[in-house]
Structure formats: C-alpha cells, structure tokens
Scaffold this active site. Sequence first.
Site, PDB file in Angstrom:
ATOM      1  N   ALA A  97       0.813  -1.213   0.000  1.00  0.00           N
ATOM      2  CA  ALA A  97       0.000   0.000   0.000  1.00  0.00           C
ATOM      3  C   ALA A  97       0.848   1.265   0.000  1.00  0.00           C
ATOM      4  CB  ALA A  97      -0.920   0.006   1.226  1.00  0.00           C
ATOM      5  N   LYS A  98       2.110   1.151   0.443  1.00  0.00           N
ATOM      6  CA  LYS A  98       3.059   2.277   0.460  1.00  0.00           C
ATOM      7  C   LYS A  98       2.457   3.523   1.094  1.00  0.00           C
ATOM      8  CE  LYS A  98       5.642   0.595  -3.565  1.00  0.00           C
ATOM      9  NZ  LYS A  98       4.750  -0.524  -3.999  1.00  0.00           N
ATOM     10  N   ARG A  99       1.802   3.355   2.216  1.00  0.00           N
ATOM     11  CA  ARG A  99       1.198   4.484   2.902  1.00  0.00           C
ATOM     12  C   ARG A  99       2.257   5.302   3.630  1.00  0.00           C
ATOM     13  NH1 ARG A  99      -2.552   2.945  -0.121  1.00  0.00           N
ATOM     14  NH2 ARG A  99      -4.653   2.521   0.678  1.00  0.00           N
TER      15      ARG A  99
END
Length: 277
Positions: A97-99
């Site tokens: 998700a690379k949040r």
Amino acid sequence: MTLAPFGARLRQALDTRGQLCVGIDPHASLLAAWGLEDSVAGLETFSRTVVEALADRVAVLKPQAAFFERFGSKGVAVLEKSVEEARAAGALVLMDAKRGDIGSTMAAYAEAFLAQGSPLFSDAVTVSPYLGFGSLRPALDLAAANGAGVFALALTSNPEGAEVQRAVGADGEPVAASVLRQLAAENAGAEPLGSFGAVVGATLADAGVDLAINGPLLAPGIGAQGATMADLPRVFGSSVRNVVPSVSRDVLKHGPSAPALRAAADRFVQEYADAVK
C-alpha cells in the site's frame, strides 16, 4: 488472537516454503491477457485463481492495493476476501500500500492494515518513510502490538528513486542509509529475525549502504524489470538469506492455469536456492 512476531513467522515461512513473494497485481493488461474483463468480476476471478493456486505453497503473497482500490468499494471487498483466504491457506500477506503520512492520519492507515479485527488486517504492510522516519511510529508500534510487520521503502527498483534515496543529509548520511539504520535499531535483539524490513531493489548495481538490519529485505525487480535470483548475492551480500525476492508478472503471466502458476513459483524458489547455496 495472539500472533508470534512477524519476523519469526516470516523466517519460518521462508525456511519451510522457500524464499519467494508473489505479487497479486491485477492491472488491466494482465486481466486482458487472462481473457478477463477489466471489471470487478474479472478482478475477483483473477484474485481467487492466484490465491487458490499459490496460497498453500508460497511464503508470501503481496496484493497491490491500488489495483483493487481503482474499482471502489467493490474492489476493496475483493481485496478483503483475498487477504482472508490467503492467510487461511497459510501464506503471509504483505499489503503493498506504500502508505505514508503524519500523526492521526498515519495512525489510521496503520489501523486499516495492522490492527487485528480490521477487514484488511495483513501480516505486514509497505510504508513510505519520506515524511521522516519518525512519522512511521504509529505503524511501527501497532505492528509490534499485533504480531505484524512493516516494510519501509529504502532503495527502490525505479530509477527515479535515487533522487531522494541517494540524497545526502546535512550530517553526510544518505537518506536510504538513515532509513536502514533506524530500521536496524527497531530490530535490535530480535530473534530469529526482526519484524521491520526494508524495500531494496534487486536491480541495483551496488546498494552502497549497510543492509544488515536484522530484518527482512523485500527485493522487487526480479523478472520483468531485469533482475534475476543470481543477482541477489551480489546486491545483498551477507544479508542475502534475509531477502524476500518479489516476483509478480513473471509468475502471473502463466495464468489462468493454476498448474502453470504453481510451476512458475516453484521455479523461482529453486532459482533462489541455487543462487545462494
């Protein structure tokens, strides 16, 4: 439900199932190649096929959240089901998700993916540390409390990443080296493996930084991006046994045949074993 630390669970999965992470990346062109419509129905068929073919044999499955989110709530519902079924079959799920954000927003992202009881609870999640490593604290703390893990972007496989990741701070330390150093501090004393990992591209000519973080190193770039399992010892050196090689297109292109998907995954597992023996 009390889970053992993610690092310990990951080490066991890699040792018993082989060192491989397979991405679940249902982009439009791949759906078309499988003869599926670019729709929620196509998304559901694709995801179910990958999970049923691979979740009982590979160590890690890595759904890319964006390819599900583009379909709105119905796509997210497919993602929730995929996570649930993959974990039930024994695979660890790494949500790609690379949040990255600060304060309460980062805490909310963490709760979505790292809080047991969340419909999207995953064994680990990818995060971006480029609002400052300290901005990850809500995710790091919630992961530790729930037996989950975090993979922070450090040296990614895209060439543009060097603009930020190779930049040198006022103290003379490259940004990526700072991220890795702070991950190592989070993993200090963990056995057999820390739960806080880094994303380090297998396509790198030379990492140029200390990768000994006592944690897992997710290595994208194998297959379609040009890296091979044989490159891993050169890139990762003495940390190669903590590498989680990530392959997406070069496995998924063999679908929708379940036997062909399994054969492709098995081949990459064997290639890793041959590369590090």
